[in-house]
Design an enzyme around this catalytic site. Structure first.
Site, PDB file in Angstrom:
ATOM      1  CG  HIS A 150      -0.474  -0.046   2.533  1.00 56.85           C
ATOM      2  ND1 HIS A 150       0.434   0.881   2.993  1.00 56.85           N
ATOM      3  CD2 HIS A 150      -0.705  -0.877   3.581  1.00 56.85           C
ATOM      4  CE1 HIS A 150       0.728   0.636   4.251  1.00 56.85           C
ATOM      5  NE2 HIS A 150       0.066  -0.447   4.634  1.00 56.85           N
ATOM      6  CE  LYS A 155      -6.349  -7.559   3.542  1.00 55.77           C
ATOM      7  NZ  LYS A 155      -5.610  -8.780   3.390  1.00 55.77           N
ATOM      8  CB  CYS A 195       0.965  -9.486  19.069  1.00 58.08           C
ATOM      9  SG  CYS A 195       0.102  -8.590  17.753  1.00 58.08           S
ATOM     10  CB  CYS A 226       3.794  -7.086  16.754  1.00 61.92           C
ATOM     11  SG  CYS A 226       2.759  -5.690  17.155  1.00 61.92           S
ATOM     12  CG  HIS A 266      -1.673  -5.807  15.257  1.00 65.83           C
ATOM     13  ND1 HIS A 266      -0.383  -5.624  15.690  1.00 65.83           N
ATOM     14  CD2 HIS A 266      -1.651  -5.589  13.915  1.00 65.83           C
ATOM     15  CE1 HIS A 266       0.397  -5.317  14.660  1.00 65.83           C
ATOM     16  NE2 HIS A 266      -0.350  -5.279  13.580  1.00 65.83           N
ATOM     17  CG  HIS A 281       4.105  -1.430   2.460  1.00 69.10           C
ATOM     18  ND1 HIS A 281       2.842  -1.848   2.122  1.00 69.10           N
ATOM     19  CD2 HIS A 281       4.303  -1.825   3.741  1.00 69.10           C
ATOM     20  CE1 HIS A 281       2.307  -2.494   3.139  1.00 69.10           C
ATOM     21  NE2 HIS A 281       3.172  -2.493   4.146  1.00 69.10           N
ATOM     22  CB  CYS A 299      -1.358  -6.154  20.440  1.00 66.83           C
ATOM     23  SG  CYS A 299      -0.244  -5.146  19.432  1.00 66.83           S
ATOM     24  CE  LYS A 324      -2.852   0.879  12.789  1.00 65.57           C
ATOM     25  NZ  LYS A 324      -3.224  -0.364  13.276  1.00 65.57           N
TER      26      LYS A 324
HETATM   27  N1  MSP Z   1       8.627  -7.643   7.987  1.00 59.41           N
HETATM   28  C1  MSP Z   1       8.829  -6.561   8.897  1.00 59.41           C
HETATM   29  C2  MSP Z   1      10.110  -5.828   8.577  1.00 59.41           C
HETATM   30  C3  MSP Z   1      11.352  -6.646   8.632  1.00 59.41           C
HETATM   31  S1  MSP Z   1      12.760  -5.723   8.191  1.00 59.41           S
HETATM   32  C4  MSP Z   1      14.047  -6.696   8.613  1.00 59.41           C
HETATM   33  C5  MSP Z   1       7.647  -5.600   8.809  1.00 59.41           C
HETATM   34  N2  MSP Z   1       6.940  -5.630   7.685  1.00 59.41           N
HETATM   35  S2  MSP Z   1       5.642  -4.738   7.379  1.00 59.41           S
HETATM   36  O1  MSP Z   1       5.096  -5.324   6.165  1.00 59.41           O
HETATM   37  O2  MSP Z   1       4.778  -4.698   8.514  1.00 59.41           O
HETATM   38  O3  MSP Z   1       6.153  -3.327   7.017  1.00 59.41           O
HETATM   39  C6  MSP Z   1       6.402  -2.307   7.965  1.00 59.41           C
HETATM   40  C7  MSP Z   1       6.914  -1.100   7.229  1.00 59.41           C
HETATM   41  O4  MSP Z   1       5.947  -0.636   6.268  1.00 59.41           O
HETATM   42  C8  MSP Z   1       7.162   0.143   8.072  1.00 59.41           C
HETATM   43  O5  MSP Z   1       8.383   0.104   8.744  1.00 59.41           O
HETATM   44  C9  MSP Z   1       7.138   1.225   6.999  1.00 59.41           C
HETATM   45  O6  MSP Z   1       8.334   1.180   6.254  1.00 59.41           O
HETATM   46  C10 MSP Z   1       6.002   0.765   6.107  1.00 59.41           C
HETATM   47  N3  MSP Z   1       4.690   1.319   6.513  1.00 59.41           N
HETATM   48  C11 MSP Z   1       3.580   0.583   6.780  1.00 59.41           C
HETATM   49  N4  MSP Z   1       2.536   1.436   7.050  1.00 59.41           N
HETATM   50  C12 MSP Z   1       2.945   2.709   6.955  1.00 59.41           C
HETATM   51  C13 MSP Z   1       2.333   3.953   7.153  1.00 59.41           C
HETATM   52  N5  MSP Z   1       1.063   4.083   7.474  1.00 59.41           N
HETATM   53  N6  MSP Z   1       3.100   5.075   7.002  1.00 59.41           N
HETATM   54  C14 MSP Z   1       4.423   4.981   6.665  1.00 59.41           C
HETATM   55  N7  MSP Z   1       5.023   3.805   6.500  1.00 59.41           N
HETATM   56  C15 MSP Z   1       4.330   2.649   6.608  1.00 59.41           C
HETATM   57  O7  MSP Z   1       7.434  -4.849   9.739  1.00 59.41           O
END
Ligand code: MSP
Length: 530
Positions: free
Chosen positions: A19, A307, A128, A131, A148, A22, A145, A304
């Site tokens: 999304h 999905k 959790c 997380c 979540h 990312h 959590c 926030k």
């Molecule tokens: N798989 C772990 C990361 C392992 S790295 C060794 C993880 N994955 S995640 O799919 O949950 O992605 C988290 C990351 O997504 C955040 O650190 C950020 O880079 C990005 N973001 C997810 N939602 C976001 C927002 N709402 N705003 C900004 N960045 C966001 O955690």
């Protein structure tokens, strides 16, 4: 000798498609990778997916599928395709199911064990899956959590292997204190210091295999799978060649920058350095990464991203409507990097029309069409240096570039872009360049003093050439088109590097100005093919 620059993004879970959150991280990382390539550095830019997670298994089951390998292959493809479609210029897309990664994780585990930092114990607590982390009572709110609240916590009581993180508490704290650059921005540093000082305990780093469909087996104990975060962090070493390619590893490690969201800073700035310090006892070449930068989180229209709320915007939809550059520009300009922010499509539209179409696009259009009209389709000559008729000069552009560089050094993309639009001390910005045209009115002056108009227009075209180079890491497509409009080929010129290209005086008078291409079409008219 060339400098090297190794930059990483988090590897994302593949329980859903990417999304806009990312996309934000990856576009920021891509901007830095492009910037360093233009500076002439050797760049390794890695992205990827975190596959050995229960979240992925749950998503597969929800989709009514049973073969996890098939699900992971498909989802890894979705993520890779998205980054390709968005022109994220990664050098390596890592999947944690790759054999080379498994080998790196096994080597790492064995080395930590040799250091005496892995021991068997029993874990009793709450887990959790959202997380992928155990939660202490203090971390819960109303017994759930806080990140979540809709997910039930798992009650876990099982045999686990533990990592002796507590043995590295002092060493990690010392490293953070002695290296102010290690954790950025500053506010995050304090958060991590408090956490390490007060809450950093030994970590459970395995789970019983019988509960899991994914995970790397613990070396020598097939009844256990390695904890997904322990495995995931090691991806940064795998990419650099850990255990597989000594020469590559010596070139690339330590990483210059781990770019992460603020949600995962503790894993990267506490657990990860402790893991590395443990293995460094066996492997002297294993230093700590130079910098971890945690950006903020943004909401979509104040909510926030989730999905279930249906606001997990697919970046490809946005790009289809506004273009890649506009989405990059908006995300990097609108939100102060490091702070939280809000995403609103109305604001995106506003910035598209105001900053991109009217300010940059219009300036380019006016400067080029007047030059073509009054000077026979050519770049006018600039024989006079009358200050009244020159918008910028060598010093002006140098000043601008210095500010952009300094902001990029601190990862303040928003400030760097603001400098390009608003100038330094109210001078040399795109906004002032438009005012300069209004004030000097070359369209009137041409009847009295064509030579002066030549000076005005040359200074604007040359200024725009320099701006195109400054913008190249942020808005690659617009930059290439703008240069093309000025008769400059990005691909051939880029070898000279950013510093030389962004220096005043590159345009040769009397050369042809091609029919200009529009940089930012009216919304609704974006060419989907380009
Ligand atoms: N798989 C772990 C990361 C392992 S790295 C060794 C993880 N994955 S995640 O799919 O949950 O992605 C988290 C990351 O997504 C955040 O650190 C950020 O880079 C990005 N973001 C997810 N939602 C976001 C927002 N709402 N705003 C900004 N960045 C966001 O955690």
């Amino acid at each position: 000798m060339k400098k090297k620059y190794y930059i990483t993004t988090p590897i994302y879970y593949v329980n859903a498609a990417p999304h806009i959150g990312h996309t934000y991280t990856n576009m920021a990382a891509d901007t830095l990778a492009r910037y360093h390539r233009l500076l002439g550095d050797d760049v390794l830019f890695s992205v990827g997916v975190d596959e050995n997670s229960q979240k992925n298994v749950e998503a597969m089951e929800k989709a009514g599928e049973t073969d996890i390998a098939v699900f992971l292959d498909r989802m890894a493809g979705v993520w890779k395709d998205t980054w390709n479609d968005l022109d994220i210029t990664y050098d390596r897309f890592i999947r944690t199911t790759e054999p080379v990664h498994h080998e790196a994780v096994e080597d790492f585990w064995e080395a930590a064990k040799e250091s005496g930092d892995i021991y068997e114990g029993e874990y009793e607590g709450r887990y959790c899956v959202g997380c992928e982390a155990f939660k202490t009572d203090q971390e819960l709110e109303n017994d759930r959590c806080p990140l979540h609240p809709n997910k039930d916590l798992q009650n876990v009581k099982e045999k686990n292997y533990f990592f002796r993180a507590s043995a590295y508490r002092e060493a990690v704290l010392n490293h953070i204190e002695e290296n102010p650059e290690f954790i950025q921005p500053e506010s995050r540093r304090n958060e991590v210091i408090n956490y390490v000082r007060d809450h950093f305990e030994d970590f459970s780093i395995s789970r019983e295999a019988k509960y899991l469909k994914v995970g790397i087996p613990v070396p020598g104990d097939d009844s256990q799978r390695i904890y997904v975060w322990f495995d995931a962090l090691i991806n940064y070493l795998t990419v650099a060649g850990f255990g597989a390619d000594k020469e590559a590893f010596n070139t690339w490690w330590p990483a210059n920058l781990h770019l992460v969201g603020k949600d995962i800073i503790k894993f990267h700035c506490a657990l990860w350095p402790a893991m590395l310090l443990s293995v460094a006892k066996q492997r002297k070449d294993l230093t700590l990464p130079k910098k971890v930068f945690a950006h903020g989180f943004f909401t979509v229209n104040g909510q926030k991203i989730s999905k279930s709320l249906g606001n997990a915007i697919d970046p490809r939809d946005l790009v289809a409507e506004y273009g890649k550059d506009a989405v990059r520009y908006f995300l990097l300009r609108e939100i102060a990097f490091g702070e939280d922010g809000n995403f609103s499509e109305d604001r995106l539209r506003e910035r598209y029309e105001h900053d991109l179409m009217n300010t940059l696009g219009n300036l380019v259009h006016r400067a080029i069409s007047m030059s073509r009209k009054y000077f026979d389709g050519k770049i006018p000559s600039s024989i006079s240096h009358d200050k009244k008729y020159t918008f910028a000069d060598h010093h002006g552009v140098e000043k601008l570039k210095k500010h952009v560089d300094a902001h990029l050094e601190e990862l303040r993309f928003d400030r760097a872009l603001s400098v390009i639009w608003n100038g330094v001390d109210g001078k040399f910005g795109l906004v002032q360049a438009n005012q300069f045209i209004d004030e000097t009115a070359p369209f009137k002056l041409v009847k009295e003093d064509k030579e002066a108009v030549g000076v005005i227009l040359y200074s604007l075209l040359e200024y725009l050439r320099c701006i195109a180079w400054l913008l190249a890491p942020f808005m690659p497509e617009a930059s290439i088109t703008l240069l093309q409009n000025l008769g400059v080929d990005f691909e051939t010129e880029k070898e000279k590097g950013l510093d030389a290209n962004a220096e005043w005086g590159g345009l040769a008078p009397h050369t042809d100005l091609p029919e200009p291409k529009i940089l930012f079409p009216r919304l609704g008219e974006v060419d989907l093919e380009s």
